[in-house]
Scaffold this motif. Sequence first.
Motif, PDB file in Angstrom:
ATOM      1  N   MET A 289       0.838  -1.186   0.000  1.00 60.28           N
ATOM      2  CA  MET A 289       0.000   0.000   0.000  1.00 60.28           C
ATOM      3  C   MET A 289       0.885   1.252   0.000  1.00 60.28           C
ATOM      4  SD  MET A 289      -2.978   1.059   2.713  1.00 60.28           S
ATOM      5  CE  MET A 289      -3.866   2.591   2.527  1.00 60.28           C
ATOM      6  N   ILE A 290       0.563   2.204  -0.892  1.00 58.07           N
ATOM      7  CA  ILE A 290       1.357   3.415  -1.022  1.00 58.07           C
ATOM      8  C   ILE A 290       0.814   4.501  -0.106  1.00 58.07           C
ATOM      9  CG2 ILE A 290       2.027   5.262  -2.591  1.00 58.07           C
ATOM     10  CD1 ILE A 290       2.163   3.222  -4.804  1.00 58.07           C
ATOM     11  N   LYS A 291       1.691   5.025   0.713  1.00 57.20           N
ATOM     12  CA  LYS A 291       1.328   6.111   1.620  1.00 57.20           C
ATOM     13  C   LYS A 291       1.362   7.430   0.856  1.00 57.20           C
ATOM     14  CE  LYS A 291       2.761   8.067   6.091  1.00 57.20           C
ATOM     15  NZ  LYS A 291       3.762   7.982   7.183  1.00 57.20           N
ATOM     16  N   LYS A 292       0.561   8.411   1.283  1.00 56.81           N
ATOM     17  CA  LYS A 292       0.546   9.723   0.653  1.00 56.81           C
ATOM     18  C   LYS A 292       0.869  10.809   1.677  1.00 56.81           C
ATOM     19  CE  LYS A 292      -2.802   8.450  -2.932  1.00 56.81           C
ATOM     20  NZ  LYS A 292      -4.050   8.806  -3.640  1.00 56.81           N
ATOM     21  N   ILE A 293       1.738  11.741   1.290  1.00 59.72           N
ATOM     22  CA  ILE A 293       2.082  12.880   2.148  1.00 59.72           C
ATOM     23  C   ILE A 293       1.973  14.143   1.317  1.00 59.72           C
ATOM     24  CG2 ILE A 293       3.865  13.994   3.539  1.00 59.72           C
ATOM     25  CD1 ILE A 293       5.029  11.272   4.176  1.00 59.72           C
ATOM     26  N   SER A 294       1.212  15.113   1.813  1.00 58.43           N
ATOM     27  CA  SER A 294       1.001  16.352   1.061  1.00 58.43           C
ATOM     28  C   SER A 294       1.545  17.588   1.768  1.00 58.43           C
ATOM     29  CB  SER A 294      -0.497  16.555   0.788  1.00 58.43           C
ATOM     30  OG  SER A 294      -1.217  16.625   2.021  1.00 58.43           O
ATOM     31  N   SER A 295       1.944  17.471   3.027  1.00 58.21           N
ATOM     32  CA  SER A 295       2.385  18.627   3.803  1.00 58.21           C
ATOM     33  C   SER A 295       3.900  18.655   3.969  1.00 58.21           C
ATOM     34  CB  SER A 295       1.728  18.620   5.185  1.00 58.21           C
ATOM     35  OG  SER A 295       2.290  19.638   6.008  1.00 58.21           O
ATOM     36  N   THR A 296       4.474  19.818   3.730  1.00 61.67           N
ATOM     37  CA  THR A 296       5.915  19.979   3.936  1.00 61.67           C
ATOM     38  C   THR A 296       6.264  20.006   5.421  1.00 61.67           C
ATOM     39  OG1 THR A 296       5.691  22.384   3.827  1.00 61.67           O
ATOM     40  CG2 THR A 296       6.235  21.241   1.771  1.00 61.67           C
ATOM     41  N   GLN A 297       5.236  20.117   6.290  1.00 55.76           N
ATOM     42  CA  GLN A 297       5.464  20.141   7.732  1.00 55.76           C
ATOM     43  C   GLN A 297       5.422  18.754   8.352  1.00 55.76           C
ATOM     44  OE1 GLN A 297       6.450  23.035   9.225  1.00 55.76           O
ATOM     45  NE2 GLN A 297       6.416  23.680   7.070  1.00 55.76           N
ATOM     46  N   ASN A 298       5.177  17.743   7.523  1.00 52.44           N
ATOM     47  CA  ASN A 298       5.180  16.365   8.009  1.00 52.44           C
ATOM     48  C   ASN A 298       6.533  16.041   8.641  1.00 52.44           C
ATOM     49  OD1 ASN A 298       5.990  13.381   7.283  1.00 52.44           O
ATOM     50  ND2 ASN A 298       3.758  13.401   7.441  1.00 52.44           N
ATOM     51  N   SER A 299       6.526  15.349   9.777  1.00 57.18           N
ATOM     52  CA  SER A 299       7.774  15.096  10.518  1.00 57.18           C
ATOM     53  C   SER A 299       8.761  14.259   9.708  1.00 57.18           C
ATOM     54  CB  SER A 299       7.466  14.404  11.846  1.00 57.18           C
ATOM     55  OG  SER A 299       6.806  13.170  11.633  1.00 57.18           O
ATOM     56  N   TYR A 300       8.272  13.296   8.948  1.00 62.81           N
ATOM     57  CA  TYR A 300       9.167  12.458   8.131  1.00 62.81           C
ATOM     58  C   TYR A 300       9.802  13.295   7.017  1.00 62.81           C
ATOM     59  CZ  TYR A 300      10.848   8.707   5.103  1.00 62.81           C
ATOM     60  OH  TYR A 300      11.635   7.886   4.328  1.00 62.81           O
ATOM     61  N   ILE A 301       9.020  14.167   6.413  1.00 66.91           N
ATOM     62  CA  ILE A 301       9.554  15.033   5.361  1.00 66.91           C
ATOM     63  C   ILE A 301      10.636  15.943   5.931  1.00 66.91           C
ATOM     64  CG2 ILE A 301       9.000  16.847   3.697  1.00 66.91           C
ATOM     65  CD1 ILE A 301       7.993  13.959   3.027  1.00 66.91           C
ATOM     66  N   LYS A 302      10.426  16.435   7.137  1.00 62.75           N
ATOM     67  CA  LYS A 302      11.451  17.270   7.781  1.00 62.75           C
ATOM     68  C   LYS A 302      12.746  16.486   7.994  1.00 62.75           C
ATOM     69  CE  LYS A 302       8.434  20.581  10.154  1.00 62.75           C
ATOM     70  NZ  LYS A 302       8.010  21.129  11.457  1.00 62.75           N
ATOM     71  N   GLU A 303      12.628  15.203   8.328  1.00 59.90           N
ATOM     72  CA  GLU A 303      13.821  14.354   8.484  1.00 59.90           C
ATOM     73  C   GLU A 303      14.543  14.201   7.150  1.00 59.90           C
ATOM     74  OE1 GLU A 303      12.731  10.611  10.162  1.00 59.90           O
ATOM     75  OE2 GLU A 303      11.857  11.505  11.964  1.00 59.90           O
ATOM     76  N   LEU A 304      13.775  14.054   6.066  1.00 55.97           N
ATOM     77  CA  LEU A 304      14.382  13.903   4.749  1.00 55.97           C
ATOM     78  C   LEU A 304      15.075  15.185   4.306  1.00 55.97           C
ATOM     79  CD1 LEU A 304      11.724  11.812   2.780  1.00 55.97           C
ATOM     80  CD2 LEU A 304      13.691  11.028   4.103  1.00 55.97           C
ATOM     81  N   VAL A 305      14.508  16.320   4.651  1.00 60.20           N
ATOM     82  CA  VAL A 305      15.156  17.604   4.329  1.00 60.20           C
ATOM     83  C   VAL A 305      16.513  17.690   5.021  1.00 60.20           C
ATOM     84  CG1 VAL A 305      15.008  20.110   4.595  1.00 60.20           C
ATOM     85  CG2 VAL A 305      12.998  18.827   3.859  1.00 60.20           C
ATOM     86  N   LEU A 306      16.586  17.216   6.243  1.00 59.44           N
ATOM     87  CA  LEU A 306      17.868  17.191   6.954  1.00 59.44           C
ATOM     88  C   LEU A 306      18.868  16.274   6.263  1.00 59.44           C
ATOM     89  CD1 LEU A 306      16.799  17.158  10.733  1.00 59.44           C
ATOM     90  CD2 LEU A 306      17.872  19.030   9.465  1.00 59.44           C
ATOM     91  N   LEU A 307      18.385  15.123   5.760  1.00 62.33           N
ATOM     92  CA  LEU A 307      19.272  14.228   5.016  1.00 62.33           C
ATOM     93  C   LEU A 307      19.817  14.920   3.776  1.00 62.33           C
ATOM     94  CD1 LEU A 307      17.519  10.721   5.011  1.00 62.33           C
ATOM     95  CD2 LEU A 307      19.362  11.524   6.492  1.00 62.33           C
ATOM     96  N   LYS A 308      18.987  15.703   3.144  1.00 60.35           N
ATOM     97  CA  LYS A 308      19.396  16.433   1.952  1.00 60.35           C
ATOM     98  C   LYS A 308      20.442  17.494   2.275  1.00 60.35           C
ATOM     99  CE  LYS A 308      17.448  19.916  -1.188  1.00 60.35           C
ATOM    100  NZ  LYS A 308      16.229  20.673  -1.532  1.00 60.35           N
ATOM    101  N   GLU A 309      20.276  18.172   3.393  1.00 57.23           N
ATOM    102  CA  GLU A 309      21.058  19.379   3.673  1.00 57.23           C
ATOM    103  C   GLU A 309      22.216  19.193   4.635  1.00 57.23           C
ATOM    104  OE1 GLU A 309      18.152  22.194   5.007  1.00 57.23           O
ATOM    105  OE2 GLU A 309      17.348  22.524   2.982  1.00 57.23           O
ATOM    106  N   LYS A 310      22.175  18.184   5.496  1.00 55.84           N
ATOM    107  CA  LYS A 310      23.140  18.090   6.590  1.00 55.84           C
ATOM    108  C   LYS A 310      23.929  16.772   6.563  1.00 55.84           C
ATOM    109  CE  LYS A 310      21.749  21.998   8.455  1.00 55.84           C
ATOM    110  NZ  LYS A 310      22.617  23.197   8.435  1.00 55.84           N
ATOM    111  N   SER A 311      25.238  16.901   6.460  1.00 57.21           N
ATOM    112  CA  SER A 311      26.102  15.721   6.518  1.00 57.21           C
ATOM    113  C   SER A 311      25.936  14.987   7.846  1.00 57.21           C
ATOM    114  CB  SER A 311      27.560  16.143   6.332  1.00 57.21           C
ATOM    115  OG  SER A 311      28.434  15.064   6.498  1.00 57.21           O
ATOM    116  N   ARG A 312      25.779  15.752   8.919  1.00 54.57           N
ATOM    117  CA  ARG A 312      25.633  15.151  10.249  1.00 54.57           C
ATOM    118  C   ARG A 312      24.415  14.237  10.302  1.00 54.57           C
ATOM    119  NH1 ARG A 312      25.421  19.332  15.080  1.00 54.57           N
ATOM    120  NH2 ARG A 312      27.470  19.771  14.173  1.00 54.57           N
ATOM    121  N   ALA A 313      23.317  14.656   9.695  1.00 50.18           N
ATOM    122  CA  ALA A 313      22.096  13.839   9.690  1.00 50.18           C
ATOM    123  C   ALA A 313      22.307  12.562   8.886  1.00 50.18           C
ATOM    124  CB  ALA A 313      20.935  14.642   9.117  1.00 50.18           C
TER     125      ALA A 313
END
Length: 266
Positions: free
Chosen positions: A1-25
């Motif tokens: 089953m495919i999950k759907k996320i539409s908000s940029t404020q979603n906690s998982y999306i925020k974690e992914l943004v850190l992966l994109k931007e931060k070597s430490r993450a």
Amino acid sequence: MIKKISSTQNSYIKELVLLKEKSRARKKSGLFLIEGAREIGLALKGGYNLDTIIFYPELFSEAQINQFADGSINCIEVSKDVYQKLAHRDTTEGVLAVAKHKEHALESVVLHSENPLILIAEAPEKPGNIGAILRTADAANVDLVIIANPKTDLYNPNIIRSSVGCVFTNQIAMGSTEDIITFLKEKQIHIYCAALQASVDYHTQDYTKSTALIVGTEATGLSQEWRDAATQNIIIPMRGEIDSMNVSVAAGILIFEAVRQRLMSN
């Protein structure tokens, strides 16, 4: 089953943004982002394990996901806003993957050739140069790329992008200059250092045997430790006013001279 996320404020999306931007993450989680179908395909071919596939359905369909995903991989459909938040490129294909790091210790290196060709870069900092070096190494099909005294996270999005996915197709190891020299000498690999001091023209040397070609940064060149350990220091003659060239260009010249010699000797 495919999950759907539409908000940029979603906690998982925020974690992914850190992966994109931060070597430490990335280092803490052992995860990183891959953008683009070709790059994801090369990562799978290179033995990387995917954790999650993220796609924007206007650009990348659910049916296309089947080329990457099986039942063990999470799939998330995201909105345009979320995708743009995660994407690194201005023009993109609508698909990203969350992947797991690989081990890059010298101890994990497997050399399949009796006369390996190895490219070593000491302390490269610019992701674009590292990516270009990896792309050249793939084109020449070198046996191993080693980064000595690394200054930049290997899974930096700019390295993935500039290498066009060749960060996944090369066997890559990292370590200190001291440990790498020990590794090379234990395996009786000839060391050719690109340096201005006590050097001979690069094309005068024989690279058909086990060979490591070592390049340094344009600003400081190779450390004394490398120059002292060299079988021979080599130089690419300059015909103009400057006395050095871009490290990725120099690496390409040296690698393909070695490839040329090996093809001629067969």
